[in-house]
Design a protein around this motif. Structure first.
Motif, PDB file in Angstrom:
ATOM      1  N   TRP A  50      17.206  14.093  -0.918  1.00  0.00           N
ATOM      2  CA  TRP A  50      16.847  15.443  -0.499  1.00  0.00           C
ATOM      3  C   TRP A  50      17.705  15.807   0.700  1.00  0.00           C
ATOM      4  O   TRP A  50      17.934  14.978   1.587  1.00  0.00           O
ATOM      5  CB  TRP A  50      15.389  15.528  -0.065  1.00  0.00           C
ATOM      6  CG  TRP A  50      14.366  15.589  -1.152  1.00  0.00           C
ATOM      7  CD1 TRP A  50      13.664  16.687  -1.579  1.00  0.00           C
ATOM      8  CD2 TRP A  50      13.852  14.494  -1.935  1.00  0.00           C
ATOM      9  NE1 TRP A  50      12.789  16.342  -2.577  1.00  0.00           N
ATOM     10  CE2 TRP A  50      12.879  15.005  -2.815  1.00  0.00           C
ATOM     11  CE3 TRP A  50      14.151  13.119  -1.987  1.00  0.00           C
ATOM     12  CZ2 TRP A  50      12.201  14.210  -3.726  1.00  0.00           C
ATOM     13  CZ3 TRP A  50      13.479  12.332  -2.894  1.00  0.00           C
ATOM     14  CH2 TRP A  50      12.510  12.876  -3.758  1.00  0.00           C
ATOM     15  N   VAL A  51      18.169  17.048   0.746  1.00  0.00           N
ATOM     16  CA  VAL A  51      18.855  17.567   1.921  1.00  0.00           C
ATOM     17  C   VAL A  51      18.107  18.804   2.392  1.00  0.00           C
ATOM     18  O   VAL A  51      17.877  19.738   1.611  1.00  0.00           O
ATOM     19  CB  VAL A  51      20.325  17.928   1.631  1.00  0.00           C
ATOM     20  CG1 VAL A  51      20.941  18.668   2.825  1.00  0.00           C
ATOM     21  CG2 VAL A  51      21.143  16.676   1.335  1.00  0.00           C
TER      22      VAL A  51
ATOM     23  N   LYS B 280      27.468   9.077   0.535  1.00  0.00           N
ATOM     24  CA  LYS B 280      28.395  10.206   0.417  1.00  0.00           C
ATOM     25  C   LYS B 280      27.862  11.446   1.123  1.00  0.00           C
ATOM     26  O   LYS B 280      28.624  12.184   1.751  1.00  0.00           O
ATOM     27  CB  LYS B 280      28.651  10.507  -1.057  1.00  0.00           C
ATOM     28  CG  LYS B 280      29.443   9.437  -1.793  1.00  0.00           C
ATOM     29  CD  LYS B 280      29.570   9.761  -3.271  1.00  0.00           C
ATOM     30  CE  LYS B 280      30.293   8.663  -4.025  1.00  0.00           C
ATOM     31  NZ  LYS B 280      30.342   8.949  -5.496  1.00  0.00           N
ATOM     32  N   LEU B 281      26.556  11.679   1.027  1.00  0.00           N
ATOM     33  CA  LEU B 281      25.973  12.857   1.669  1.00  0.00           C
ATOM     34  C   LEU B 281      26.108  12.785   3.185  1.00  0.00           C
ATOM     35  O   LEU B 281      26.527  13.756   3.828  1.00  0.00           O
ATOM     36  CB  LEU B 281      24.498  12.986   1.280  1.00  0.00           C
ATOM     37  CG  LEU B 281      24.202  13.605  -0.085  1.00  0.00           C
ATOM     38  CD1 LEU B 281      22.726  13.478  -0.420  1.00  0.00           C
ATOM     39  CD2 LEU B 281      24.638  15.063  -0.125  1.00  0.00           C
ATOM     40  N   VAL B 282      25.743  11.653   3.770  1.00  0.00           N
ATOM     41  CA  VAL B 282      25.854  11.516   5.228  1.00  0.00           C
ATOM     42  C   VAL B 282      27.315  11.644   5.651  1.00  0.00           C
ATOM     43  O   VAL B 282      27.637  12.330   6.640  1.00  0.00           O
ATOM     44  CB  VAL B 282      25.263  10.176   5.700  1.00  0.00           C
ATOM     45  CG1 VAL B 282      25.506   9.992   7.201  1.00  0.00           C
ATOM     46  CG2 VAL B 282      23.774  10.107   5.386  1.00  0.00           C
TER      47      VAL B 282
ATOM     48  N   GLU C  89      32.204  15.413  13.212  1.00  0.00           N
ATOM     49  CA  GLU C  89      32.885  14.530  14.159  1.00  0.00           C
ATOM     50  C   GLU C  89      32.264  14.685  15.538  1.00  0.00           C
ATOM     51  O   GLU C  89      31.770  15.750  15.911  1.00  0.00           O
ATOM     52  CB  GLU C  89      34.380  14.866  14.217  1.00  0.00           C
ATOM     53  CG  GLU C  89      35.145  14.491  12.956  1.00  0.00           C
ATOM     54  CD  GLU C  89      36.639  14.634  13.129  1.00  0.00           C
ATOM     55  OE1 GLU C  89      37.136  14.340  14.245  1.00  0.00           O
ATOM     56  OE2 GLU C  89      37.297  15.062  12.168  1.00  0.00           O
ATOM     57  N   ASN C  90      32.302  13.606  16.303  1.00  0.00           N
ATOM     58  CA  ASN C  90      31.741  13.565  17.656  1.00  0.00           C
ATOM     59  C   ASN C  90      30.219  13.740  17.664  1.00  0.00           C
ATOM     60  O   ASN C  90      29.637  13.976  18.722  1.00  0.00           O
ATOM     61  CB  ASN C  90      32.389  14.631  18.548  1.00  0.00           C
ATOM     62  CG  ASN C  90      33.890  14.463  18.640  1.00  0.00           C
ATOM     63  OD1 ASN C  90      34.385  13.345  18.725  1.00  0.00           O
ATOM     64  ND2 ASN C  90      34.622  15.573  18.592  1.00  0.00           N
ATOM     65  N   ALA C  91      29.580  13.632  16.494  1.00  0.00           N
ATOM     66  CA  ALA C  91      28.114  13.669  16.426  1.00  0.00           C
ATOM     67  C   ALA C  91      27.614  12.279  16.083  1.00  0.00           C
ATOM     68  O   ALA C  91      28.389  11.337  15.917  1.00  0.00           O
ATOM     69  CB  ALA C  91      27.651  14.691  15.388  1.00  0.00           C
ATOM     70  N   ALA C  92      26.313  12.134  15.968  1.00  0.00           N
ATOM     71  CA  ALA C  92      25.705  10.853  15.619  1.00  0.00           C
ATOM     72  C   ALA C  92      24.655  11.084  14.545  1.00  0.00           C
ATOM     73  O   ALA C  92      24.113  12.178  14.414  1.00  0.00           O
ATOM     74  CB  ALA C  92      25.077  10.198  16.852  1.00  0.00           C
ATOM     75  N   VAL C  93      24.380  10.061  13.773  1.00  0.00           N
ATOM     76  CA  VAL C  93      23.326  10.123  12.771  1.00  0.00           C
ATOM     77  C   VAL C  93      22.189   9.223  13.224  1.00  0.00           C
ATOM     78  O   VAL C  93      22.398   8.065  13.592  1.00  0.00           O
ATOM     79  CB  VAL C  93      23.844   9.720  11.372  1.00  0.00           C
ATOM     80  CG1 VAL C  93      24.520   8.353  11.395  1.00  0.00           C
ATOM     81  CG2 VAL C  93      22.701   9.718  10.357  1.00  0.00           C
ATOM     82  N   ASN C  94      20.986   9.789  13.234  1.00  0.00           N
ATOM     83  CA  ASN C  94      19.794   9.042  13.600  1.00  0.00           C
ATOM     84  C   ASN C  94      19.132   8.557  12.320  1.00  0.00           C
ATOM     85  O   ASN C  94      18.694   9.363  11.494  1.00  0.00           O
ATOM     86  CB  ASN C  94      18.844   9.941  14.397  1.00  0.00           C
ATOM     87  CG  ASN C  94      17.648   9.189  14.937  1.00  0.00           C
ATOM     88  OD1 ASN C  94      16.681   8.943  14.229  1.00  0.00           O
ATOM     89  ND2 ASN C  94      17.718   8.833  16.211  1.00  0.00           N
TER      90      ASN C  94
ATOM     91  N   ILE D 258      20.394  19.096  10.068  1.00  0.00           N
ATOM     92  CA  ILE D 258      20.251  18.636   8.685  1.00  0.00           C
ATOM     93  C   ILE D 258      19.443  17.334   8.660  1.00  0.00           C
ATOM     94  O   ILE D 258      19.658  16.445   9.482  1.00  0.00           O
ATOM     95  CB  ILE D 258      21.619  18.395   8.020  1.00  0.00           C
ATOM     96  CG1 ILE D 258      22.408  19.704   7.932  1.00  0.00           C
ATOM     97  CG2 ILE D 258      21.467  17.783   6.637  1.00  0.00           C
ATOM     98  CD1 ILE D 258      23.830  19.524   7.464  1.00  0.00           C
ATOM     99  N   THR D 259      18.526  17.231   7.696  1.00  0.00           N
ATOM    100  CA  THR D 259      17.796  15.989   7.461  1.00  0.00           C
ATOM    101  C   THR D 259      18.019  15.561   6.020  1.00  0.00           C
ATOM    102  O   THR D 259      17.867  16.363   5.091  1.00  0.00           O
ATOM    103  CB  THR D 259      16.292  16.160   7.714  1.00  0.00           C
ATOM    104  OG1 THR D 259      16.079  16.536   9.075  1.00  0.00           O
ATOM    105  CG2 THR D 259      15.549  14.862   7.445  1.00  0.00           C
ATOM    106  N   ILE D 260      18.392  14.305   5.841  1.00  0.00           N
ATOM    107  CA  ILE D 260      18.615  13.739   4.507  1.00  0.00           C
ATOM    108  C   ILE D 260      17.564  12.665   4.261  1.00  0.00           C
ATOM    109  O   ILE D 260      17.377  11.766   5.083  1.00  0.00           O
ATOM    110  CB  ILE D 260      20.024  13.127   4.390  1.00  0.00           C
ATOM    111  CG1 ILE D 260      21.097  14.200   4.601  1.00  0.00           C
ATOM    112  CG2 ILE D 260      20.218  12.456   3.024  1.00  0.00           C
ATOM    113  CD1 ILE D 260      22.497  13.647   4.718  1.00  0.00           C
ATOM    114  N   TRP D 261      16.864  12.787   3.132  1.00  0.00           N
ATOM    115  CA  TRP D 261      15.922  11.760   2.696  1.00  0.00           C
ATOM    116  C   TRP D 261      16.503  11.085   1.464  1.00  0.00           C
ATOM    117  O   TRP D 261      17.047  11.751   0.586  1.00  0.00           O
ATOM    118  CB  TRP D 261      14.565  12.368   2.348  1.00  0.00           C
ATOM    119  CG  TRP D 261      13.839  12.982   3.500  1.00  0.00           C
ATOM    120  CD1 TRP D 261      13.955  14.263   3.963  1.00  0.00           C
ATOM    121  CD2 TRP D 261      12.874  12.348   4.347  1.00  0.00           C
ATOM    122  NE1 TRP D 261      13.126  14.472   5.037  1.00  0.00           N
ATOM    123  CE2 TRP D 261      12.443  13.309   5.292  1.00  0.00           C
ATOM    124  CE3 TRP D 261      12.321  11.066   4.385  1.00  0.00           C
ATOM    125  CZ2 TRP D 261      11.497  13.021   6.264  1.00  0.00           C
ATOM    126  CZ3 TRP D 261      11.370  10.769   5.355  1.00  0.00           C
ATOM    127  CH2 TRP D 261      10.966  11.744   6.285  1.00  0.00           C
TER     128      TRP D 261
END
Length: 374
Positions: free
Chosen positions: A52-53, A206-208, A214-219, A238-241
């Motif tokens: 899910w996005v 692939k989604l993430v 760039e210069n961001a982070a994924v939690n 954006i939230t990816i499940w």
């Protein structure tokens, strides 16, 4: 419901959610995007029931409402509209969505979409009451995992577990790896966190990768939903499940040859890579097979004689031992491309044993199985 938003903002949300929407399916609702306006703003969601996005614009809506619009046509319409200006949504009592885009110069475009009821849209899973583990990866760290560890997953549904990317915490080390049983890549990152093992499907990776700026982070949060493993990746806006694969991944450390494996040569990485690429086109005629031969300080890479011809290329190496073995050229190119070092070390005990490719950085290793003579 009537709402007005910046056109570029809504287009970005739609493009992000569209990546998760199903292209074709027996469930028509999955080819749609779910659009919802509430006190938290506008949220656009897409799913194929595996991932899910959810993309959001944090603006307060005067009126609440929701609907489901055809993902492909809605995205194409917005992309064709002027890049600047405002987008207005209006849903009538029959559930039809009217969209208009004004470019700020007097021009205005409008289209109406037939919608599906929002209550039919599948909501993303949420974490249950069990324990969760949350950590952050920078853009550089995520990219390094993809480039150096997650480039060689399996493609065979018969061994579905190998189609996933391994992400595993061992308390003080975070390990990323993929393997297709013929080759393996593994990267270790120093990181203290609770232990866990997650098998991330390729679509989630692939989604993430596609949506992480760039210069961001994924939690990232690892947990479970109804006893099934679940991943949540939070990016800016954006939230990816994603459902995680339930299964047991091979013990990757057992596949990696021991540190005392006989070194066959040390080569300049760029020279080794260029030599492989010169021979690879001819090797494709014979299933990608190339023969590596060390004689003194010379490494010769050759393709087998075939109906097209043959290719041979030599480079100078160091710390060499006379030796010969055959490998898939593409596997060698991928491994050399994943290395960050100026030099790579190639080690193999016997021509029928796995070969170990490493560089100055002990955190990374690639393993390739040889091609044996018929």
């Amino acid at each position: 419901m009537q709402l007005t938003y910046d056109h570029q903002q809504i287009l970005s949300c739609v493009q992000a959610a569209r990546r998760a929407a199903a292209g074709s399916t027996t469930l028509p609702i999955l080819t749609h995007l779910h659009i919802e306006a509430n006190d938290k703003g506008l949220r656009v969601s897409g799913t194929d029931l595996e991932t899910w996005v959810e993309a959001s614009i944090p603006l307060v809506a005067d009126k609440h409402g929701a609907c489901c619009v055809p993902a492909r046509y809605f995205e194409e319409y917005l992309e064709a509209m002027p890049g600047k200006g405002e987008t207005t949504f209006q849903i009538n009592k029959k559930g039809r969505l009217a969209v208009s885009v004004a470019d700020g110069k007097g021009a205005k475009c409008a289209m109406k979409f037939n919608t599906l009821p929002s209550k039919e849209y599948p909501a993303p899973p949420r974490f249950g009451d069990g324990d969760t583990t949350t950590f952050e990866l920078s853009f550089a760290e995520w990219t390094e995992l993809c480039r150096r560890a997650w480039f060689c997953p399996g493609r065979d549904d018969a061994r579905a577990v190998l189609t996933n990317a391994l992400l595993e915490s061992r308390g003080d080390i975070l390990v990323g790896a993929t393997t297709n049983s013929q080759r393996l890549a593994m990267l270790k990152m120093p990181r203290k966190m609770p232990q866990f093992t997650a098998l991330i499907p390729p679509d989630a990776v692939k989604l993430v990768t596609a949506l992480l700026p760039e210069n961001a982070a994924v939690n990232i949060t690892i947990g479970s939903y109804q006893s099934n493993p679940l991943l949540r990746a939070q990016l800016p806006g954006i939230t990816i499940w994603s459902r995680l694969y339930s299964g047991t991944y091979p013990a990757v450390d057992r596949v990696v040859p021991a540190a005392d494996t006989a070194v066959r040569f040390i080569a300049n990485r760029e020279e080794f890579l260029a030599s492989l690429k010169r021979v690879a086109p001819m090797a494709r005629v014979v299933l990608g097979k190339v023969l590596l031969t060390v004689n003194g300080l010379a490494l010769t890479i050759t393709s087998a004689e075939n109906e097209i011809g043959a290719a041979s290329d030599s480079i100078t190496v160091t710390d060499s031992r006379d030796w010969t073995a055959a490998f898939d050229a593409r596997f060698l190119i991928d491994a050399a491309s994943a290395s960050d070092g100026e030099f790579i070390t190639f080690a193999q005990d016997r021509e029928d044993r796995p070969a170990l490719i490493s560089d100055y950085n002990a955190r990374w290793a690639a393993v390739i199985m040889p091609i044996m003579a018929a």
